[in-house]
Enzyme design. Structure first.
Site, mmCIF file in Angstrom:
data_model
loop_
_atom_site.group_PDB
_atom_site.id
_atom_site.type_symbol
_atom_site.label_atom_id
_atom_site.label_comp_id
_atom_site.label_asym_id
_atom_site.label_seq_id
_atom_site.Cartn_x
_atom_site.Cartn_y
_atom_site.Cartn_z
ATOM 1 N N SER A 180 0.828 -1.203 0.000
ATOM 2 C CA SER A 180 0.000 0.000 0.000
ATOM 3 C C SER A 180 0.870 1.264 0.000
ATOM 4 O O SER A 180 1.712 1.419 -0.869
ATOM 5 C CB SER A 180 -0.925 -0.097 1.219
ATOM 6 O OG SER A 180 -1.898 0.885 1.190
ATOM 7 N N ASP A 350 -9.340 -5.306 -5.089
ATOM 8 C CA ASP A 350 -8.726 -4.331 -4.189
ATOM 9 C C ASP A 350 -9.368 -2.968 -4.387
ATOM 10 O O ASP A 350 -9.287 -2.378 -5.457
ATOM 11 C CB ASP A 350 -7.221 -4.259 -4.479
ATOM 12 C CG ASP A 350 -6.445 -3.532 -3.409
ATOM 13 O OD1 ASP A 350 -7.006 -2.624 -2.783
ATOM 14 O OD2 ASP A 350 -5.270 -3.883 -3.213
ATOM 15 N N HIS A 383 -7.329 -5.669 -0.729
ATOM 16 C CA HIS A 383 -6.162 -4.998 -0.141
ATOM 17 C C HIS A 383 -5.531 -5.719 1.054
ATOM 18 O O HIS A 383 -4.308 -5.797 1.164
ATOM 19 C CB HIS A 383 -6.591 -3.594 0.292
ATOM 20 C CG HIS A 383 -5.493 -2.589 0.295
ATOM 21 N ND1 HIS A 383 -4.862 -2.174 -0.853
ATOM 22 C CD2 HIS A 383 -4.896 -1.919 1.308
ATOM 23 C CE1 HIS A 383 -3.932 -1.280 -0.545
ATOM 24 N NE2 HIS A 383 -3.933 -1.103 0.758
#
Ligand SMILES: *[C@@H]1O[C@H](CO)[C@@H](O)[C@H](O)[C@H]1NC(C)=O
Ligand SMILES: *[C@@H]1O[C@H](CO)[C@@H](O)[C@H](O)[C@H]1NC(C)=O
Length: 408
Positions: A180, A350, A383
């Site tokens: 991320s 995601d 994610h």
């Protein structure tokens, strides 16, 4: 019957705020004590499984004292090799979380410990403002001055300090794993040809660079608010997801019919395929963590503007003051050296690292040397699956290890 927004908010509060935390300490009358937890990350999540672990402080050029963990060997000293034979790997977490994210599952499923068992010298970073890195040589974390930074500074100050320290201790170039925001700061640095001389390779999970296609409802609504009124509400200071101001803010966000706050994890990260409910509980207890409001404003600018640039001070005069130009400078990812080994893994579900945004990133890298860019697409992953998925070892981590082996 539909629940009122207030009831939804209560649910969110239950998830986020009301659970006791083994390392976070006390909750009284809904007020969470946010002093650094008494146990460090080593003691709470590493040594108890039979791994050596060292707590280290690294001070950045601008005075932030960062907590770093080093796991120098595998379980019970195993994992082959010793000392200098082990190649260093730096794990860099994302926004609103800290280094604990790499250690939430069982040792057999957690990337940090898997790498240690496979012969790597593992280093875990914790960026400024997170609970173990809430320290500065002179600034007080309870004052706004402490929170005057964005991911520009995480890239320009935190990352170099930690990398220089590892490089100096091990005398070796470093493999990198980012998740991320941990991918964004690496890409931003590499695009300015910084740090890359000290790196062997980088594995980027759920890469975040462009954010215009983000689908997370909570994120989209929040991003709109962040470039708008939010700074008036909070000032440019701490954004503490566990604090009173933020809970009022979340309450307002959850009132938006597009946002489903029943399932916070899904609202934030997309429909993860493979999370273990007990791990999610642990996650929600140790995270989310503080960041600066200015950092979230900067991310929201990325969502709004569709370009990857430094923090926009909002008017040409202020930008000229900071950058010598009316618009903030762009991070041009096409400048990343074409022979630098990159492994990119992204998920079809995601909500933060949307496949369309990843396509933009890959387009910037389209002239990368063949054989130096490995791209993996995992249709069912969202994610959080990348760091906590129970199948992540088989699906991704084993591939990261082979990628590191190819790029020793
Ligand atoms: C989920 O976590 C619990 C508690 O750590 C563990 O006992 C269980 O084996 C995990 N399940 C899977 C599928 O990994
Ligand atoms: C980024 O750099 C590439 C080549 O180095 C150049 O062709 C491109 O125009 C640049 N993009 C921007 C937005 O400056």
């Amino acid at each position: 019957m539909t629940l009122s927004n207030f009831q939804r908010f209560l649910w969110l509060s239950v998830l986020l705020f009301i659970q006791p935390h083994p390392t976070f300490g006390l909750i009284s009358d809904g007020f969470i004590v946010t002093n650094p937890p008494p146990l460090g990350i080593c003691a709470s999540a590493v040594t108890r499984y039979g791994y050596k672990c060292q707590e280290i402080d690294v001070t950045t050029e601008d005075g932030y004292i960062l907590s770093v963990q080093r796991i120098p060997a595998g379980r019970n000293g195993g994992g082959g090799g010793g000392g200098r034979n082990r190649q260093p790997v730096l794990l860099q977490h994302g926004v609103l979380v800290d280094g604990m994210t790499w250690l939430l599952n069982s040792p057999e499923q957690s990337l940090a410990l898997i790498l240690a068992d496979n012969g790597y010298d593992v280093w875990i970073a914790n960026t400024r403002g997170t609970s173990y890195s809430r320290r500065h040589v002179s600034l007080d974390p309870n004052k706004p001055e402490f929170w005057d930074w964005t991911w520009d500074e995480i890239a320009a100050r935190d990352l170099p300090a930690v990398i220089a320290y590892i490089f100096q201790q091990t005398g070796q170039k470093i493999h990198y794993v980012g998740h991320s925001l941990g991918t964004l700061i690496a890409l931003a640095s590499f695009s300015e040809l910084k740090q890359i001389d000290k790196m062997k390779s980088a594995a980027l999970l759920s890469p975040i660079a462009y954010l215009s296609h983000m689908t997370t409802a909570l994120g989209v609504v929040a991003a709109k608010v962040f470039v708008g009124e939010i700074t008036i509400v909070f000032g440019l200071a701490e954004f503490n997801p566990k604090g009173d101001d933020v809970s009022r803010f979340l309450k307002a966000l959850c009132a938006d019919p597009k946002v489903d706050c029943y399932d916070l994890m899904t609202a934030l990260t997309g429909k993860n395929c493979c999370l273990n409910a007990s791990t999610v509980d642990v996650f929600l207890r140790s995270e989310p963590q503080s960041t600066s409001t200015k950092n979230l404003v900067h991310l929201a600018q990325t969502v709004r503007d569709g370009v990857l640039a430094k923090y926009d001070y909002g008017n040409p005069a202020f930008n000229i003051e900071h950058y010598g130009m009316p618009m903030p400078p762009i991070y041009n990812l096409s400048n990343i050296p074409k022979d630098f080994p990159l492994f990119i893994s992204y998920g079809g579900r995601d909500a933060l690292s949307d496949p369309k945004d990843v396509a933009n990133l890959l387009d910037d890298l389209k002239l990368h040397d063949e054989g130096k860019l490995s791209v993996q697409y995992i249709k069912e992953f969202a994610h959080a699956d990348f760091i906590m998925g129970v199948t992540a070892k088989d699906v991704i981590y084993d591939k990261i290890i082979s990628f590191f082996q190819r790029n020793q």
